[in-house]
Design a protein around this motif. Structure first.
Motif, short mmCIF file in Angstrom:
data_model
loop_
_atom_site.label_atom_id
_atom_site.label_comp_id
_atom_site.label_asym_id
_atom_site.label_seq_id
_atom_site.Cartn_x
_atom_site.Cartn_y
_atom_site.Cartn_z
N HIS A 107 0.88 -1.17 0.00
CA HIS A 107 0.00 0.00 0.00
C HIS A 107 0.92 1.22 0.00
O HIS A 107 1.80 1.33 0.85
N VAL A 108 0.73 2.10 -0.97
CA VAL A 108 1.56 3.31 -1.06
C VAL A 108 0.67 4.54 -0.92
O VAL A 108 -0.45 4.57 -1.42
N ARG A 109 1.19 5.51 -0.19
CA ARG A 109 0.48 6.76 0.02
C ARG A 109 1.23 7.86 -0.73
O ARG A 109 2.43 8.05 -0.54
N VAL A 110 0.51 8.54 -1.61
CA VAL A 110 1.11 9.61 -2.42
C VAL A 110 0.29 10.89 -2.22
O VAL A 110 -0.91 10.85 -1.94
N ALA A 111 0.94 12.03 -2.41
CA ALA A 111 0.33 13.34 -2.11
C ALA A 111 -0.94 13.60 -2.91
O ALA A 111 -1.90 14.17 -2.40
N TYR A 112 -0.99 13.19 -4.16
CA TYR A 112 -2.13 13.53 -5.01
C TYR A 112 -3.30 12.56 -4.92
O TYR A 112 -4.30 12.71 -5.60
N HIS A 113 -3.18 11.53 -4.09
CA HIS A 113 -4.25 10.54 -3.95
C HIS A 113 -4.38 10.20 -2.47
O HIS A 113 -3.65 9.36 -1.95
N ALA A 114 -5.29 10.87 -1.79
CA ALA A 114 -5.39 10.79 -0.33
C ALA A 114 -5.46 9.37 0.22
O ALA A 114 -4.85 9.07 1.23
N ALA A 115 -6.20 8.50 -0.44
CA ALA A 115 -6.34 7.13 0.05
C ALA A 115 -5.15 6.25 -0.33
O ALA A 115 -4.99 5.16 0.20
N GLY A 116 -4.32 6.73 -1.25
CA GLY A 116 -3.22 5.90 -1.73
C GLY A 116 -3.76 4.79 -2.62
O GLY A 116 -4.92 4.81 -3.03
N PHE A 117 -2.94 3.82 -2.90
CA PHE A 117 -3.40 2.68 -3.68
C PHE A 117 -2.56 1.46 -3.33
O PHE A 117 -1.52 1.58 -2.70
N GLU A 118 -3.05 0.30 -3.73
CA GLU A 118 -2.36 -0.95 -3.42
C GLU A 118 -1.93 -1.66 -4.69
O GLU A 118 -2.62 -1.61 -5.70
N GLY A 119 -0.80 -2.31 -4.57
CA GLY A 119 -0.35 -3.22 -5.60
C GLY A 119 -0.30 -4.62 -4.99
O GLY A 119 0.04 -4.77 -3.81
N HIS A 120 -0.66 -5.62 -5.76
CA HIS A 120 -0.67 -7.00 -5.26
C HIS A 120 -0.06 -7.91 -6.31
O HIS A 120 -0.31 -7.75 -7.50
#
Length: 131
Positions: A107-120
């Motif tokens: 799970h990565v958190r980035v400035a432009y996407h508040a919820a972040g996203f996950e890679g699996h």
């Protein structure tokens, strides 16, 4: 984004101290096209369906090793996109030699996407004899 590359092929190996097998390790890559500070990454790994307890694991990036359960505190080190990190688990005796299903979720958190996203990513890797 780059989920299929998270688990590095043929990277499962036993870890040793002297002649004793102390655990195992597998190499992982970020599923994000820019590097990230380690505090912005959460790593979860399952081996053969069993979740690896964060307190038994560590992540090594360019020679620096951090306990997995303290990764959120590491704001001074960055994981570059093009660099594999080593996910290590302390488990006396390690894993049995042979095939193992490795599943990694980052799970990565980035400035432009508040919820972040996950890679699996999930792969079957082969553990060869400890050297």
């Amino acid at each position: 984004m780059f989920d299929r590359y998270i688990i590095v092929n043929d990277s499962l190996r036993a870890t040793q101290s002297g002649e004793s097998v102390t655990g195992f390790a597998v190499d992982l890559r970020l599923p994000y096209y820019r590097g990230l500070w380690l505090s912005a990454v959460t790593v979860s790994v399952h081996v053969d369906g069993e979740e690896i307890a964060p307190e038994t694991a560590s992540l090594t990036v360019h020679g620096n090793t951090y306990p997995l359960d303290r990764l959120s505190e590491v704001s001074e080190d960055r994981w570059p996109f093009d660099e594999a990190a080593t996910f290590s688990v302390t488990r006396p005796g390690g894993l049995e030699v042979g095939e193992h299903v490795i599943a990694a979720r980052l799970h990565v958190r980035v400035a432009y996407h508040a919820a972040g996203f996950e890679g699996h990513n999930e792969k079957t890797l082969v553990l060869r004899e400890a050297r």
